[in-house]
Design a protein around this motif. Structure first.
Motif, PDB file in Angstrom:
ATOM      1  N   ALA A 126       0.748  -1.011   0.208  1.00 29.67           N
ATOM      2  CA  ALA A 126      -0.266   0.034   0.147  1.00 29.67           C
ATOM      3  C   ALA A 126       0.632   0.877  -0.519  1.00 29.67           C
ATOM      4  CB  ALA A 126      -0.773   0.261   1.227  1.00 29.67           C
ATOM      5  N   GLU A 147       0.764   4.084  -3.338  1.00 33.44           N
ATOM      6  CA  GLU A 147       0.079   5.621  -2.144  1.00 33.44           C
ATOM      7  C   GLU A 147       1.441   6.483  -2.410  1.00 33.44           C
ATOM      8  OE1 GLU A 147      -1.756   7.458  -1.758  1.00 33.44           O
ATOM      9  OE2 GLU A 147      -3.727   5.495  -1.303  1.00 33.44           O
ATOM     10  N   GLU A 205      -4.908  14.084  -0.327  1.00 33.80           N
ATOM     11  CA  GLU A 205      -5.366  12.784  -0.256  1.00 33.80           C
ATOM     12  C   GLU A 205      -4.093  11.510  -0.046  1.00 33.80           C
ATOM     13  OE1 GLU A 205      -6.581   8.611  -0.559  1.00 33.80           O
ATOM     14  OE2 GLU A 205      -5.348   9.582  -2.239  1.00 33.80           O
ATOM     15  N   ASP A 206      -3.523  12.019  -0.880  1.00 35.12           N
ATOM     16  CA  ASP A 206      -2.119  10.933  -1.110  1.00 35.12           C
ATOM     17  C   ASP A 206      -1.131  10.678   0.365  1.00 35.12           C
ATOM     18  OD1 ASP A 206      -2.634   9.827  -3.498  1.00 35.12           O
ATOM     19  OD2 ASP A 206      -1.429  10.518  -4.132  1.00 35.12           O
ATOM     20  N   ALA A 235      -2.953   9.138   2.889  1.00 40.42           N
ATOM     21  CA  ALA A 235      -2.497   8.061   3.249  1.00 40.42           C
ATOM     22  C   ALA A 235      -1.869   7.420   3.521  1.00 40.42           C
ATOM     23  CB  ALA A 235      -3.189   7.515   1.972  1.00 40.42           C
ATOM     24  N   LEU A 236      -0.272   8.069   3.161  1.00 36.94           N
ATOM     25  CA  LEU A 236       1.197   7.499   3.882  1.00 36.94           C
ATOM     26  C   LEU A 236       1.704   7.607   5.156  1.00 36.94           C
ATOM     27  CD1 LEU A 236       3.595   8.655   0.893  1.00 36.94           C
ATOM     28  CD2 LEU A 236       2.847   6.194   1.425  1.00 36.94           C
ATOM     29  N   GLY A 278      -1.425   7.573   7.353  1.00 40.28           N
ATOM     30  CA  GLY A 278      -2.047   6.794   8.040  1.00 40.28           C
ATOM     31  C   GLY A 278      -1.248   5.301   7.945  1.00 40.28           C
ATOM     32  N   LEU A 279      -0.971   5.587   6.658  1.00 40.37           N
ATOM     33  CA  LEU A 279      -0.193   3.852   6.474  1.00 40.37           C
ATOM     34  C   LEU A 279       1.286   3.309   7.979  1.00 40.37           C
ATOM     35  CD1 LEU A 279      -0.360   3.431   2.799  1.00 40.37           C
ATOM     36  CD2 LEU A 279      -1.133   1.716   4.544  1.00 40.37           C
ATOM     37  N   ILE A 298      -5.546   7.425  13.311  1.00 42.80           N
ATOM     38  CA  ILE A 298      -5.293   7.301  11.607  1.00 42.80           C
ATOM     39  C   ILE A 298      -7.301   8.477  11.113  1.00 42.80           C
ATOM     40  CG2 ILE A 298      -6.945   6.047   9.571  1.00 42.80           C
ATOM     41  CD1 ILE A 298      -4.066   4.046  10.589  1.00 42.80           C
ATOM     42  N   LEU A 357      -7.798  11.508   9.261  1.00 46.16           N
ATOM     43  CA  LEU A 357      -8.775  11.809   8.748  1.00 46.16           C
ATOM     44  C   LEU A 357      -9.491  12.860   8.908  1.00 46.16           C
ATOM     45  CD1 LEU A 357      -9.745   8.332   7.979  1.00 46.16           C
ATOM     46  CD2 LEU A 357      -9.010   9.507   6.190  1.00 46.16           C
TER      47      LEU A 357
END
Length: 196
Positions: A10, A14, A55-56, A59-60, A62-63, A89, A93
């Motif tokens: 993921a 991302e 958003e990307d 996401a990173l 969050g990962l 997380i 968001l």
């Protein structure tokens, strides 16, 4: 082990998506070296261009939080860390959504052009020999590359109606040549001899 493979895959996808979105943003909205990516995003008037980047990036992050939660859960054999990572997380968001609302709200409600654009327009108008004074330019973004401009210009009292019309055309051409995003120009002309 499976969790780490899934998170690594993921993160790879991302990262690639983020690199592509930043490259496209830089291609469509070139910036000077001293302007940071975040500043360029804040100044951008095209939400479709910067929402993908934000958003990307989120996401990173969050990962990374998920990875930390899994590592801590396995190290201490306590599922509490996984739960805390999930909450973090969720908070991430919320923060990202709030930032995007703040950045796009002004465009939905009508954001004016930047101070630099407004000052440049004022300088162009005042440089015309037919202009004696003007009020502040009123601008409104109707789209990412579509600015509406309204101005109240006071022309010299010795000018005829034809000369004022010629001056208005000259001013509009000057503004459009310098600022291609200004698509609609409304000028209210007043003559100084009518002003007390």
């Amino acid at each position: 082990m499976v969790s780490y493979v899934v998170l690594a895959a993921a993160a790879l996808f991302e990262s690639l998506a983020l690199a592509v979105s930043i490259r496209e943003f830089n291609k469509n909205y070139p910036r000077k070296a001293e302007v940071s990516l975040w500043q360029a995003i804040r100044e951008s008037k095209d939400p479709s261009a910067f929402i993908v980047i934000v958003e990307d990036a989120a996401a990173l992050v969050g990962l990374a939080i998920a990875f930390g939660g899994i590592v801590l859960t396995q190290m201490f054999d306590n599922a509490l860390y996984d739960g805390v990572a999930s909450i973090l997380i969720g908070l991430l968001l919320i923060v990202v959504a709030t930032l995007l609302v703040i950045e796009t709200k002004s465009l939905l409600m009508g954001e004016s052009a930047s101070i630099a654009v407004r000052d440049s327009i004022k300088t162009l108008v005042k440089a015309d020999q037919a202009v004696s004074d003007m009020g502040p330019p009123i601008t409104l973004h109707l789209g990412p590359r579509d600015i509406m401009l309204a101005m109240n210009i006071e022309f010299c009292d010795h000018l005829s109606a034809d000369e004022i019309e010629t001056a208005v055309c000259r001013i509009e051409q000057s503004i459009r040549a310098t600022h291609q995003d200004v698509k609609r120009i409304f000028i209210e002309a007043a003559s100084l001899d009518g002003v007390d």
